[in-house]
Write a protein that holds these residues in place. Structure first.
Motif, PDB file in Angstrom:
ATOM      1  N   PHE A   1      41.496  32.038  45.747  1.00  0.00           N
ATOM      2  CA  PHE A   1      41.055  31.840  44.363  1.00  0.00           C
ATOM      3  C   PHE A   1      40.171  32.997  43.929  1.00  0.00           C
ATOM      4  N   LEU A   2      40.476  33.555  42.760  1.00  0.00           N
ATOM      5  CA  LEU A   2      39.719  34.692  42.239  1.00  0.00           C
ATOM      6  C   LEU A   2      39.272  34.372  40.819  1.00  0.00           C
ATOM      7  N   GLU A   3      38.003  34.614  40.541  1.00  0.00           N
ATOM      8  CA  GLU A   3      37.528  34.409  39.170  1.00  0.00           C
ATOM      9  C   GLU A   3      38.166  35.456  38.269  1.00  0.00           C
ATOM     10  N   ALA A   4      38.518  35.030  37.068  1.00  0.00           N
ATOM     11  CA  ALA A   4      39.167  35.976  36.160  1.00  0.00           C
ATOM     12  C   ALA A   4      38.931  35.571  34.716  1.00  0.00           C
ATOM     13  N   ARG A   5      39.204  36.515  33.802  1.00  0.00           N
ATOM     14  CA  ARG A   5      39.111  36.238  32.372  1.00  0.00           C
ATOM     15  C   ARG A   5      40.417  36.649  31.714  1.00  0.00           C
ATOM     16  N   LEU A   6      40.891  35.822  30.798  1.00  0.00           N
ATOM     17  CA  LEU A   6      42.172  36.124  30.165  1.00  0.00           C
ATOM     18  C   LEU A   6      41.987  37.134  29.038  1.00  0.00           C
ATOM     19  N   GLU A   7      42.911  38.061  28.956  1.00  0.00           N
ATOM     20  CA  GLU A   7      42.871  39.082  27.903  1.00  0.00           C
ATOM     21  C   GLU A   7      44.297  39.366  27.463  1.00  0.00           C
ATOM     22  N   GLN A   8      44.386  39.903  26.245  1.00  0.00           N
ATOM     23  CA  GLN A   8      45.710  40.307  25.782  1.00  0.00           C
ATOM     24  C   GLN A   8      45.650  41.782  25.424  1.00  0.00           C
ATOM     25  N   ARG A   9      46.528  42.595  25.999  1.00  0.00           N
ATOM     26  CA  ARG A   9      46.570  44.028  25.705  1.00  0.00           C
ATOM     27  C   ARG A   9      47.974  44.414  25.283  1.00  0.00           C
TER      28      ARG A   9
ATOM     29  N   GLY B   1      50.033  43.027  23.444  1.00  0.00           N
ATOM     30  CA  GLY B   1      50.983  41.917  23.506  1.00  0.00           C
ATOM     31  C   GLY B   1      51.191  41.352  24.902  1.00  0.00           C
ATOM     32  N   GLN B   2      50.653  41.978  25.910  1.00  0.00           N
ATOM     33  CA  GLN B   2      50.830  41.493  27.288  1.00  0.00           C
ATOM     34  C   GLN B   2      49.579  40.725  27.724  1.00  0.00           C
ATOM     35  N   TRP B   3      49.800  39.501  28.210  1.00  0.00           N
ATOM     36  CA  TRP B   3      48.659  38.727  28.710  1.00  0.00           C
ATOM     37  C   TRP B   3      48.274  39.204  30.102  1.00  0.00           C
ATOM     38  N   MET B   4      46.955  39.331  30.318  1.00  0.00           N
ATOM     39  CA  MET B   4      46.439  39.812  31.598  1.00  0.00           C
ATOM     40  C   MET B   4      45.311  38.902  32.052  1.00  0.00           C
ATOM     41  N   ALA B   5      45.115  38.835  33.369  1.00  0.00           N
ATOM     42  CA  ALA B   5      43.905  38.219  33.930  1.00  0.00           C
ATOM     43  C   ALA B   5      43.071  39.355  34.503  1.00  0.00           C
ATOM     44  N   ALA B   6      41.854  39.512  33.960  1.00  0.00           N
ATOM     45  CA  ALA B   6      40.943  40.542  34.463  1.00  0.00           C
ATOM     46  C   ALA B   6      40.110  39.931  35.575  1.00  0.00           C
ATOM     47  N   LEU B   7      40.219  40.498  36.770  1.00  0.00           N
ATOM     48  CA  LEU B   7      39.624  39.867  37.953  1.00  0.00           C
ATOM     49  C   LEU B   7      38.138  40.126  38.093  1.00  0.00           C
ATOM     50  N   GLY B   8      37.477  39.169  38.670  1.00  0.00           N
ATOM     51  CA  GLY B   8      36.070  39.325  39.042  1.00  0.00           C
ATOM     52  C   GLY B   8      35.154  38.955  37.900  1.00  0.00           C
ATOM     53  N   ARG B   9      33.943  38.564  38.260  1.00  0.00           N
ATOM     54  CA  ARG B   9      32.942  38.195  37.267  1.00  0.00           C
ATOM     55  C   ARG B   9      32.674  39.349  36.320  1.00  0.00           C
ATOM     56  N   ASP B  10      32.574  40.546  36.916  1.00  0.00           N
ATOM     57  CA  ASP B  10      32.203  41.708  36.115  1.00  0.00           C
ATOM     58  C   ASP B  10      33.430  42.546  35.772  1.00  0.00           C
ATOM     59  N   ALA B  11      34.614  41.906  35.801  1.00  0.00           N
ATOM     60  CA  ALA B  11      35.875  42.584  35.474  1.00  0.00           C
ATOM     61  C   ALA B  11      35.926  43.972  36.102  1.00  0.00           C
ATOM     62  N   ARG B  12      36.214  43.994  37.373  1.00  0.00           N
ATOM     63  CA  ARG B  12      36.165  45.250  38.118  1.00  0.00           C
ATOM     64  C   ARG B  12      37.333  46.177  37.831  1.00  0.00           C
ATOM     65  N   GLY B  13      38.033  45.902  36.802  1.00  0.00           N
ATOM     66  CA  GLY B  13      39.090  46.838  36.458  1.00  0.00           C
ATOM     67  C   GLY B  13      40.448  46.419  36.966  1.00  0.00           C
ATOM     68  N   VAL B  14      40.514  45.360  37.816  1.00  0.00           N
ATOM     69  CA  VAL B  14      41.820  44.943  38.293  1.00  0.00           C
ATOM     70  C   VAL B  14      42.409  43.963  37.283  1.00  0.00           C
ATOM     71  N   GLN B  15      43.598  44.281  36.825  1.00  0.00           N
ATOM     72  CA  GLN B  15      44.258  43.451  35.824  1.00  0.00           C
ATOM     73  C   GLN B  15      45.551  42.920  36.415  1.00  0.00           C
ATOM     74  N   VAL B  16      45.767  41.634  36.249  1.00  0.00           N
ATOM     75  CA  VAL B  16      47.006  41.044  36.736  1.00  0.00           C
ATOM     76  C   VAL B  16      47.828  40.611  35.538  1.00  0.00           C
ATOM     77  N   ALA B  17      49.049  41.146  35.440  1.00  0.00           N
ATOM     78  CA  ALA B  17      49.907  40.781  34.312  1.00  0.00           C
ATOM     79  C   ALA B  17      50.396  39.343  34.490  1.00  0.00           C
ATOM     80  N   LEU B  18      50.443  38.588  33.391  1.00  0.00           N
ATOM     81  CA  LEU B  18      50.824  37.176  33.457  1.00  0.00           C
ATOM     82  C   LEU B  18      52.124  36.945  32.710  1.00  0.00           C
ATOM     83  N   ASP B  19      52.860  35.962  33.180  1.00  0.00           N
ATOM     84  CA  ASP B  19      54.097  35.567  32.534  1.00  0.00           C
ATOM     85  C   ASP B  19      53.741  34.559  31.439  1.00  0.00           C
ATOM     86  N   ALA B  20      53.715  35.040  30.195  1.00  0.00           N
ATOM     87  CA  ALA B  20      53.227  34.211  29.087  1.00  0.00           C
ATOM     88  C   ALA B  20      54.018  32.916  28.975  1.00  0.00           C
TER      89      ALA B  20
END
Ligand SMILES: Nc1ncnc2c1ncn2[C@@H]1O[C@H](COP(=O)(O)OP(=O)(O)OP(=O)(O)O)[C@@H](O)[C@H]1O
Ligand SMILES: [Mg+2]
Length: 367
Positions: free
Chosen positions: A241-249, A251-270
Motif C-alpha cells: 500500500f502506497l499513499e497517493a494523490r489523484l491528479e489529471q494531466r 486528460g490522463q489520470w495519475m496517482a502521485a505517490l508519497g505524502r510529499d509527491a516524490r515525483g513518481v506518477q502512476v498512470a491509471l485506467d480511468a
C-alpha cells in the motif's frame, strides 16, 4: 443436507460486541470458509451455528428450519474442533462409535457407518489403537470420522489443521476437500490461514471485527477486494500500500505517490475507476507483489532493496518505495542484490479511499 442462512446476527459478551449484524448464506452442499484475523469472531459465529452459544439478535436457518432457539442436539450438526477432543481411554473404533451409541443407534447400523467412514479416511489399520498411539494427522482423521458417522446436515470445522505441521496441513487440506466432494455435505470451515481459505472455499466470507467485509467466490474477492482490509488480508506476500494523490494531466489520470509527491506518477485506467477519480483525492494505491516488473529503461518507481529472498520459483525483493515498505516478486533469474536500487513498473493497481478504505473500482458493468 441443508443450506445455511444467517440473518442479522448479533452477539455480545458483556461490553464486547463480537458479532455486529452478520448475515451469511451458504447454498446446500457448498463448502464455505470464514476467514479473518484472530479475535474477529469466527469461532463465536461457528458456536452460534452449533447452538453452543445463544444469539442476542438475528436468526439461523438450516434449510427452511429456524434453529435459532434449538438445543445443539436438535440441530443435527457435527463439529470438528482444533483440539480433536478424542477420548483417551477409548480406542479409535470406540471413539467413532461413541456418539452413535449415545443416540442408541442399532449395532448393525453403527458397524456399517464405521466401515464407510474408516474406508473413506483410511482408518482401517488404526481402529484398535488408542489416541496416544496416533500421529497428529491420524488424530485429525479420527475427529473427522467421528463427524462423518453422525451423518449430520451440516459440518462445522474450527481451525482443524492448526496443530499439524506445514506438510501435513497441505495434505489434510486436500483430503478434506476430497471428502467434502464425496459426501456433498454443507460445510462451514473457520481458519485464519488465507491459503486454506482460498483453496478450500466455494464461497468465502472475510470477517473483520465482527462484520462480514466481503463474501463471494475466493478468486473474485482476490481480484476485486472491496476494502483495503480484504485486499491486505488475502494474498501472500500481502498487497503493498502506497499513499497517493489523484491528479489529471493532459486528460490522463495519475496517482502521485508519497505524502510529499516524490515525483513518481502512476498512470491509471480511468475506465476501471469511473467517477471515483477526483483531482486532489487522497487514496491508498494497492499493488500486489506479483503485479510488478523490473523496468528496462529507467522509468518507473525506485525500489531501494534491503533484502532478497531467492525461493527458487521466484525471488522476493523487500525494500522501500516512495517512503513505504514494499515487496516485489521478481523472476528467479533477476539479478538484484541487497543495497541496490531498481526501477519497478506496476502492471495492475488497486485504489482505496484513504479515509474509508473502500475500493474506488467502478461497479462491474451489467451484461
Ligand atoms: N465466552 C466469552 N466471553 C467473553 N468474551 C469472549 C468469549 N468468547 C469470545 N470472546 C471474545 O470475542 C472475540 C471473538 O472471539 P472468537 O473466539 O470468536 O475469535 P476468533 O475469530 O475465533 O479468533 P481466533 O482466530 O483467535 O480463534 C474476542 O475478542 C474474544 O475475546
Ligand atoms: Mg477461533
Amino acid at each position: 443436507m441443508a443450506s445455511v442462512k444467517v440473518t442479522g446476527l448479533n452477539k455480545r459478551f458483556g461490553d464486547t460486541h463480537v458479532l455486529k449484524g452478520v448475515s451469511v448464506e451458504v447454498p446446500d452442499g457448498a463448502f464455505a470458509v470464514l476467514v479473518g484475523p484472530s479475535g474477529c469472531g469466527k469461532s463465536t459465529l461457528l458456536r452460534l451455528l452449533a447452538g453452543l452459544e445463544e444469539a442476542d439478535e438475528g436468526h439461523i436457518f438450516l434449510g427452511d428450519r429456524d434453529v435459532t432457539r434449538l438445543e445443539p442436539r436438535e440441530r443435527d450438526i457435527a463439529m470438528v474442533f482444533q483440539s480433536y477432543a478424542l477420548y483417551p481411554h477409548l480406542t479409535v473404533r470406540e471413539n467413532l462409535a461413541f456418539g452413535l451409541k449415545l443416540r442408541k443407534t442399532p449395532a448393525a447400523e453403527i458397524d456399517k457407518r464405521l466401515g464407510e467412514a474408516s474406508e473413506m479416511l483410511g482408518l482401517g489399520p488404526l481402529l484398535d489403537r488408542y489416541p496416544k498411539a496416533l500421529s497428529g494427522g491420524q488424530r485429525q482423521r479420527v475427529a473427522m470420522g467421528r463427524a462423518i458417522v453422525r451423518r449430520a446436515q451440516l459440518f462445522l470445522f474450527d481451525e482443524p489443521l492448526s496443530n499439524l505441521d506445514a506438510a501435513l496441513r497441505a495434505q489434510v487440506r486436500v483430503d478434506i476437500r476430497k471428502l467434502h466432494d464425496r459426501l456433498g455435505a454443507t460445510s462451514v470451515y473457520v481458519t485464519h490461514d488465507q491459503v486454506e481459505a482460498m483453496t478450500l472455499a466455494d464461497v468465502l466470507f472475510v470477517l473483520n471485527k465482527g462484520v462480514v467485509e466481503q463474501a463471494g467466490p475466493p478468486l473474485e474477492i482476490y481480484a476485486h477486494p472491496r476494502t483495503k482490509f480484504v485486499a491486505g488480508f488475502l494474498g501472500s506476500p500481502a498487497m503493498n500500500f502506497l499513499e497517493a494523490r489523484l491528479e489529471q494531466r493532459d486528460g490522463q489520470w495519475m496517482a502521485a505517490l508519497g505524502r510529499d509527491a516524490r515525483g513518481v506518477q502512476v498512470a491509471l485506467d480511468a475506465e476501471a475507476f469511473g467517477e471515483e477519480l477526483q483531482a486532489g483525492r487522497r487514496v491508498m494505491l494497492g499493488v500486489r507483489p506479483h503485479d510488478v516488473e523490473l523496468s528496462q529503461d529507467g522509468s518507473g518507481a525506485a525500489l531501494e532493496v534491503s533484502i532478497v529472498e531467492a525461493l527458487g520459483v521466484e525471488s522476493l525483493a523487500y525494500g522501500t518505495l516512495a517512503g513505504a515498505h514494499f515487496v516485489a516478486r521478481l523472476e528467479p533469474t533477476a539479478k538484484v542484490g541487497k543495497g541496490e536500487t531498481v526501477r519497478i513498473l506496476f502492471r495492475h493497481v488497486h485504489l482505496f479511499d484513504a479515509d474509508t478504505g473502500l475500493s474506488l473500482r467502478a461497479p462491474a458493468k451489467k451484461a
